[in-house]
Scaffold this motif. Structure first.
Motif, PDB file in Angstrom:
ATOM      1  N   TYR A  37      71.003  22.394  45.912  1.00 47.61           N
ATOM      2  CA  TYR A  37      69.777  22.015  45.220  1.00 47.61           C
ATOM      3  C   TYR A  37      69.013  23.278  44.852  1.00 47.61           C
ATOM      4  CZ  TYR A  37      70.763  17.208  46.264  1.00 47.61           C
ATOM      5  OH  TYR A  37      71.373  15.976  46.309  1.00 47.61           O
ATOM      6  N   LEU A  39      65.826  24.535  43.807  1.00 44.16           N
ATOM      7  CA  LEU A  39      64.450  24.042  43.811  1.00 44.16           C
ATOM      8  C   LEU A  39      63.583  24.856  42.851  1.00 44.16           C
ATOM      9  CD1 LEU A  39      64.021  23.440  47.646  1.00 44.16           C
ATOM     10  CD2 LEU A  39      64.820  21.846  45.879  1.00 44.16           C
ATOM     11  N   TYR A  80      56.574  20.671  47.493  1.00 46.06           N
ATOM     12  CA  TYR A  80      57.497  19.873  48.319  1.00 46.06           C
ATOM     13  C   TYR A  80      56.785  19.142  49.451  1.00 46.06           C
ATOM     14  CZ  TYR A  80      60.415  22.437  45.269  1.00 46.06           C
ATOM     15  OH  TYR A  80      60.953  22.942  44.116  1.00 46.06           O
ATOM     16  N   GLN A  91      55.951  14.579  46.500  1.00 46.40           N
ATOM     17  CA  GLN A  91      57.084  15.438  46.170  1.00 46.40           C
ATOM     18  C   GLN A  91      58.201  15.400  47.210  1.00 46.40           C
ATOM     19  OE1 GLN A  91      55.025  19.149  45.540  1.00 46.40           O
ATOM     20  NE2 GLN A  91      54.411  18.541  43.479  1.00 46.40           N
ATOM     21  N   PHE A  95      61.911  13.731  46.443  1.00 52.02           N
ATOM     22  CA  PHE A  95      63.149  14.484  46.612  1.00 52.02           C
ATOM     23  C   PHE A  95      64.091  13.797  47.602  1.00 52.02           C
ATOM     24  CE2 PHE A  95      65.625  18.076  48.406  1.00 52.02           C
ATOM     25  CZ  PHE A  95      66.311  18.416  47.246  1.00 52.02           C
ATOM     26  N   LEU A 118      69.946  24.104  50.153  1.00 50.92           N
ATOM     27  CA  LEU A 118      68.708  24.291  49.403  1.00 50.92           C
ATOM     28  C   LEU A 118      68.516  25.772  49.112  1.00 50.92           C
ATOM     29  CD1 LEU A 118      66.531  22.180  51.861  1.00 50.92           C
ATOM     30  CD2 LEU A 118      67.253  21.426  49.591  1.00 50.92           C
ATOM     31  N   GLY A 120      65.561  28.444  47.101  1.00 53.74           N
ATOM     32  CA  GLY A 120      64.288  28.514  46.398  1.00 53.74           C
ATOM     33  C   GLY A 120      63.693  29.899  46.399  1.00 53.74           C
ATOM     34  N   SER A 124      59.157  27.445  45.880  1.00 55.59           N
ATOM     35  CA  SER A 124      60.320  26.614  46.174  1.00 55.59           C
ATOM     36  C   SER A 124      61.093  27.133  47.385  1.00 55.59           C
ATOM     37  CB  SER A 124      61.231  26.491  44.950  1.00 55.59           C
ATOM     38  OG  SER A 124      61.746  27.734  44.558  1.00 55.59           O
ATOM     39  N   GLY A 127      59.370  25.447  49.996  1.00 61.30           N
ATOM     40  CA  GLY A 127      59.879  24.078  49.992  1.00 61.30           C
ATOM     41  C   GLY A 127      61.230  23.956  50.667  1.00 61.30           C
ATOM     42  N   ALA A 128      62.127  24.910  50.402  1.00 63.32           N
ATOM     43  CA  ALA A 128      63.460  24.867  51.029  1.00 63.32           C
ATOM     44  C   ALA A 128      63.325  24.863  52.548  1.00 63.32           C
ATOM     45  CB  ALA A 128      64.299  26.051  50.558  1.00 63.32           C
TER      46      ALA A 128
END
Length: 182
Positions: A37, A39, A80, A91, A95, A118, A120, A124, A127-128
């Motif tokens: 992914y 991100l 995220y 968010q 996801f 993940l 990012g 991001s 977020g990861a």
């Protein structure tokens, strides 16, 4: 260039949101591969700070490493997190509950955590790490660079409106999540 774009709607985001996918070109029938992914840092398809799909294509990474690459998008600046009251700024839930199940149903990806990764940059990357720390049963690896991991309150880098307050931010505070994971 082989980018498959799905336009999706979710009550957890406002409007129609693109999800872009790259699939290795030489998959055998019935073969399943890991998923990465990518991100995003920005909302929608904005790419002022770069585009993960463009980088994957430039280096042919999906073919070289035999991995499905997925670039979700978000209607608001991605941090995220789920906003405590705004239903169109969910968010994390979007996801976890919409994007991942859609990819698992639609593409030949391995669904075990060790095959779900993940990556990012900046927001991001944050977020990861919040995703892997909050959902270790879903993800095997996370990578981040130039991410504000030591951020200790909402407000920086456009995060305030997404977290919706300091109490909600505590659920996503990377340092706190790492301490809890020990």
């Amino acid at each position: 260039q082989g980018v498959i774009t799905h336009m999706v709607r979710s009550p957890r985001q406002s409007g129609t949101i693109p999800i872009r996918v790259l699939v290795p070109g030489d998959l055998r029938p019935g073969e399943k591969v890991p998923v990465l992914y990518l991100l995003p840092v920005e909302k929608g398809l904005e790419d002022h700070y770069g585009d993960g799909v463009r980088e994957v294509l430039k280096h042919d990474l999906h073919n070289r490493h035999r991995v499905v690459c997925v670039a979700p998008s978000f209607s608001h600046l991605p941090w995220y997190a789920d906003h405590p009251s705004e239903m169109e700024i969910q968010q994390e839930s979007y996801f976890i509950k919409d994007v991942i199940p859609f990819i698992d149903r639609s593409y030949p990806v391995r669904q075990q955590p060790r095959h779900r990764h993940l990556v990012g940059y900046s927001k991001s990357g944050w977020g990861a790490f919040t995703l892997i720390l909050r959902h270790p049963q879903m993800f095997g690896r996370a990578a981040a660079w130039d991410a504000p991991m030591m951020m200790d309150k909402p407000g920086c880098y456009g995060s305030g409106p997404i977290f919706g307050g300091e109490e909600n931010f505590k659920h996503y505070h990377v340092t706190r999540l790492v301490e809890q994971a020990d």
